[in-house]
Design a protein around this motif. Structure first.
Motif, short mmCIF file in Angstrom:
data_model
loop_
_atom_site.label_atom_id
_atom_site.label_comp_id
_atom_site.label_asym_id
_atom_site.label_seq_id
_atom_site.Cartn_x
_atom_site.Cartn_y
_atom_site.Cartn_z
N MET A 23 0.84 -1.20 0.00
CA MET A 23 0.00 0.00 0.00
C MET A 23 0.88 1.26 0.00
O MET A 23 0.56 2.25 -0.65
CB MET A 23 -0.95 0.02 1.20
N LEU A 24 1.98 1.20 0.72
CA LEU A 24 2.92 2.32 0.74
C LEU A 24 3.56 2.49 -0.63
O LEU A 24 3.74 3.62 -1.11
CB LEU A 24 3.99 2.10 1.81
N LEU A 27 1.05 4.12 -2.86
CA LEU A 27 0.97 5.54 -2.54
C LEU A 27 2.16 6.30 -3.13
O LEU A 27 2.01 7.40 -3.65
CB LEU A 27 0.92 5.74 -1.02
N LEU A 30 1.50 6.86 -6.71
CA LEU A 30 0.61 8.01 -6.90
C LEU A 30 1.39 9.31 -6.79
O LEU A 30 1.25 10.20 -7.62
CB LEU A 30 -0.52 7.98 -5.87
N PHE A 31 2.26 9.40 -5.79
CA PHE A 31 3.06 10.61 -5.61
C PHE A 31 4.07 10.79 -6.74
O PHE A 31 4.50 11.90 -7.01
CB PHE A 31 3.80 10.58 -4.27
#
Length: 68
Positions: A23-24, A27, A30-31
């Motif tokens: 999940m990290l 993320l 996405l960043f």
């Protein structure tokens, strides 16, 4: 600023993969995509407001009265 966001996203992806926190890593992906595609709040002039360049038609001269 875009370079800082890109580097931060890549660091988050690497840390997520090393810690096996998927999940990290997602993320971080996405960043990473935000600066690559130049999207975000104000990236594509999303925060601009529209304004009229024409002068107001209902303007009147104001007269002032001196009060003593």
């Amino acid at each position: 600023m875009r370079i800082i966001r890109l580097v931060l996203g890549i660091v988050i992806i690497v840390q997520g993969i090393q810690a096996q926190q998927w999940m990290l890593a997602a993320l971080g992906g996405l960043f990473t995509l935000i600066p690559l595609f130049n999207i975000g709040c104000c990236g594509t002039a999303g925060c601009n407001t529209t304004y009229s360049t024409s002068k107001a038609k209902n303007t009147e001269d104001i007269t002032y009265e001196e009060v003593k």
